[in-house]
Design a protein around this motif. Sequence first.
Motif, PDB file in Angstrom:
ATOM      1  N   THR A 228     -13.159  28.566  18.028  1.00  0.00           N
ATOM      2  CA  THR A 228     -12.528  29.735  18.625  1.00  0.00           C
ATOM      3  C   THR A 228     -12.904  30.979  17.838  1.00  0.00           C
ATOM      4  O   THR A 228     -12.627  31.066  16.640  1.00  0.00           O
ATOM      5  CB  THR A 228     -10.997  29.585  18.672  1.00  0.00           C
ATOM      6  OG1 THR A 228     -10.667  28.467  19.504  1.00  0.00           O
ATOM      7  CG2 THR A 228     -10.346  30.835  19.248  1.00  0.00           C
ATOM      8  N   PHE A 229     -13.532  31.933  18.516  1.00  0.00           N
ATOM      9  CA  PHE A 229     -13.940  33.201  17.920  1.00  0.00           C
ATOM     10  C   PHE A 229     -12.877  34.255  18.228  1.00  0.00           C
ATOM     11  O   PHE A 229     -12.389  34.343  19.352  1.00  0.00           O
ATOM     12  CB  PHE A 229     -15.280  33.662  18.496  1.00  0.00           C
ATOM     13  CG  PHE A 229     -16.461  32.824  18.099  1.00  0.00           C
ATOM     14  CD1 PHE A 229     -17.359  33.270  17.137  1.00  0.00           C
ATOM     15  CD2 PHE A 229     -16.687  31.586  18.701  1.00  0.00           C
ATOM     16  CE1 PHE A 229     -18.455  32.503  16.781  1.00  0.00           C
ATOM     17  CE2 PHE A 229     -17.787  30.811  18.343  1.00  0.00           C
ATOM     18  CZ  PHE A 229     -18.667  31.267  17.386  1.00  0.00           C
ATOM     19  N   PHE A 230     -12.563  35.074  17.238  1.00  0.00           N
ATOM     20  CA  PHE A 230     -11.536  36.101  17.405  1.00  0.00           C
ATOM     21  C   PHE A 230     -12.093  37.435  16.917  1.00  0.00           C
ATOM     22  O   PHE A 230     -11.946  37.799  15.749  1.00  0.00           O
ATOM     23  CB  PHE A 230     -10.296  35.705  16.606  1.00  0.00           C
ATOM     24  CG  PHE A 230      -9.074  36.571  16.815  1.00  0.00           C
ATOM     25  CD1 PHE A 230      -9.056  37.627  17.718  1.00  0.00           C
ATOM     26  CD2 PHE A 230      -7.913  36.315  16.091  1.00  0.00           C
ATOM     27  CE1 PHE A 230      -7.929  38.405  17.903  1.00  0.00           C
ATOM     28  CE2 PHE A 230      -6.766  37.085  16.263  1.00  0.00           C
ATOM     29  CZ  PHE A 230      -6.779  38.136  17.168  1.00  0.00           C
ATOM     30  N   PRO A 231     -12.782  38.203  17.797  1.00  0.00           N
ATOM     31  CA  PRO A 231     -13.217  39.549  17.409  1.00  0.00           C
ATOM     32  C   PRO A 231     -12.022  40.497  17.453  1.00  0.00           C
ATOM     33  O   PRO A 231     -11.503  40.792  18.523  1.00  0.00           O
ATOM     34  CB  PRO A 231     -14.257  39.896  18.476  1.00  0.00           C
ATOM     35  CG  PRO A 231     -13.883  39.067  19.668  1.00  0.00           C
ATOM     36  CD  PRO A 231     -13.191  37.841  19.155  1.00  0.00           C
ATOM     37  N   THR A 232     -11.588  40.990  16.299  1.00  0.00           N
ATOM     38  CA  THR A 232     -10.365  41.800  16.251  1.00  0.00           C
ATOM     39  C   THR A 232     -10.592  43.299  16.438  1.00  0.00           C
ATOM     40  O   THR A 232      -9.659  43.992  16.832  1.00  0.00           O
ATOM     41  CB  THR A 232      -9.615  41.563  14.922  1.00  0.00           C
ATOM     42  OG1 THR A 232     -10.446  41.954  13.825  1.00  0.00           O
ATOM     43  CG2 THR A 232      -9.226  40.101  14.763  1.00  0.00           C
ATOM     44  N   PRO A 233     -11.782  43.857  16.181  1.00  0.00           N
ATOM     45  CA  PRO A 233     -11.964  45.296  16.449  1.00  0.00           C
ATOM     46  C   PRO A 233     -12.042  45.569  17.952  1.00  0.00           C
ATOM     47  O   PRO A 233     -12.157  44.635  18.767  1.00  0.00           O
ATOM     48  CB  PRO A 233     -13.303  45.621  15.766  1.00  0.00           C
ATOM     49  CG  PRO A 233     -13.562  44.491  14.835  1.00  0.00           C
ATOM     50  CD  PRO A 233     -12.949  43.304  15.475  1.00  0.00           C
ATOM     51  N   PRO A 234     -12.008  46.828  18.347  1.00  0.00           N
ATOM     52  CA  PRO A 234     -12.135  47.161  19.765  1.00  0.00           C
ATOM     53  C   PRO A 234     -13.468  46.685  20.337  1.00  0.00           C
ATOM     54  O   PRO A 234     -14.509  46.783  19.681  1.00  0.00           O
ATOM     55  CB  PRO A 234     -12.049  48.689  19.784  1.00  0.00           C
ATOM     56  CG  PRO A 234     -11.339  49.058  18.523  1.00  0.00           C
ATOM     57  CD  PRO A 234     -11.757  48.037  17.513  1.00  0.00           C
ATOM     58  N   LEU A 235     -13.429  46.193  21.570  1.00  0.00           N
ATOM     59  CA  LEU A 235     -14.651  45.771  22.245  1.00  0.00           C
ATOM     60  C   LEU A 235     -15.577  46.951  22.523  1.00  0.00           C
ATOM     61  O   LEU A 235     -16.771  46.755  22.763  1.00  0.00           O
ATOM     62  CB  LEU A 235     -14.304  45.062  23.559  1.00  0.00           C
ATOM     63  CG  LEU A 235     -13.658  43.680  23.399  1.00  0.00           C
ATOM     64  CD1 LEU A 235     -12.967  43.261  24.692  1.00  0.00           C
ATOM     65  CD2 LEU A 235     -14.679  42.644  22.978  1.00  0.00           C
ATOM     66  N   MET A 236     -15.021  48.176  22.489  1.00  0.00           N
ATOM     67  CA  MET A 236     -15.858  49.357  22.732  1.00  0.00           C
ATOM     68  C   MET A 236     -16.895  49.536  21.634  1.00  0.00           C
ATOM     69  O   MET A 236     -17.882  50.255  21.816  1.00  0.00           O
ATOM     70  CB  MET A 236     -15.003  50.613  22.816  1.00  0.00           C
ATOM     71  CG  MET A 236     -14.361  50.992  21.511  1.00  0.00           C
ATOM     72  SD  MET A 236     -13.558  52.588  21.613  1.00  0.00           S
ATOM     73  CE  MET A 236     -12.949  52.752  19.943  1.00  0.00           C
TER      74      MET A 236
END
Length: 541
Positions: A228-236
């Motif tokens: 499970t990957f969790f990118p925490t910064p904004p997707l922008m």
Amino acid sequence: MEYNLADLFESVVDVVPDREALVYVDHPGTGSERRLTYAELDAAANRLAHHLVDSGIRPGEQLGLHLYNGVEYLQTVLACLKARIVPVNINYRYVEEELIYLYRDADLAALVFDAEFTERVAAAAPRTDKLRHLVRVGTVPAGAPELDAVPFARAEASGSPERGFGPRSADDLFIIYTGGTTGMPKGVMWRQEDLFFAGLFGGDPAGEPVSRPEELAEKVAAGGSGITFFPTPPLMHGTSTLTSFIAFNYGQRVVIHRKYAPEEVLRTIEKERVSSVSLVGDAMLRPLIDALNGPCKGTDMSSLFSVSSSGAIMSETVRAEFQALVPNVLLLNNFGSSESGSNGKATDDSGPEKGFRLEVNARTRVVDPVTYEPVAVGEPGRLAQRGHVPLGYYNDEKKTAETFFQKGGERWVLLGDMATVDEAGIVTVLGRGSQCINSGGEKVYPEEVEQALKSHPDVYDALVAGVPDEKWGNHVAAVVQLRAGAAQLTLEAIQTHCRTHVAGYKIPRQLVVTDHIQRSPSGKADYRWAKAVAAEADGRG
């Protein structure tokens, strides 16, 4: 099949349709979450793609994503790729004038925006000639101006869940806008094949890139789930969107939050058994440490394998604090940019003593910025990368000519980072050339001094800027946020501490203590702000 991101995604969907692909958590524990399998995410993206095509948006035209994190963000990116529409990220902190510039510069034909931004969109959209189709996510706030926008749910419902799109190409574009804290944003134009190899590691960050497009789905079918990957910064910001696509290329699961909230991030790691977290530097890692020492003490972090940072480094001191709380986690300082994708990762001995040292990939060199020839060992130059690099900046021939060049029959990109290289090929990054401080004829790179400052036990965060000085040309100013409960620091104390880490000419000659360090939503440094704060405190603002 070609190395086209939509084709590759669909090939993965076809072998693991029932596997969970995306989990959106608004507030952990409240039930406000959405879960989509690969087949469901594919169908949702198809629906929106057909709506865009039916609304007259054509292949090669640009669509802006003016959104917070959410299912709609990644669904819209996939919809664009499927319909050969070019997705363009938009910084949601931009005000009216900045939005007008970006909407125009990107030649946006369509915009998907969060209802919270209705007022700003309503002010900017009429001043943009080519923008003709708007899709709104969420409910319009009370008192917001009228705007001719299609509600996202209606747009999605109007389209077919089936694919039915024409052939795509490896040459289809993906544009990532970058900048804004040191100048007007620039749109980096990637061919999708180049982005797949440079930014998505050719489908396998831990191994060898795939040798043919069909191999991606074959590897997913032969492997298992459970990551499970969790990118925490904004997707922008490009890194989080690319992290999500790395996960999709693995056939694994992505978890996202609407906004970054440290305590909620930790609860989600525990509940969703997150394997890999990506963030941006100390500004995002320190609050996790505070939460683990405070209200989230005892949170089960046993599933967490790695925490990676790009865009800003996790300093040695902060990494050690987190490692003490989560002993088995792998902490990675990755290095890359919107213009290069990945360049490499920091060595284990990176820190205030030796500097930010990188093991770079085979495509990265340190070159003379005039001749483009490799520099001698120990001599400063600019980082450059060859091979799978962008085509240039959208609508900016001058900047493209300054940044991209041909050498040895290959395309190269000249990055803004100054660096040296040693006999073993290890690169030491000195810092961004545009932020370099010339003090008394010596060059001072802010990142190096910031590492030294952050190793002080009372410093929570810090930025370094140059302030005009009659004697030195510019002097080094430290803008510092203290830890809660820390005693007031003096300039003398900071200088004494830094003297053990950096040369005398790099030591701050001015100290400004502030309640909060201003950064971008992803944690990147805002040097314009730091310079203005330091100049004002010095009486030069």
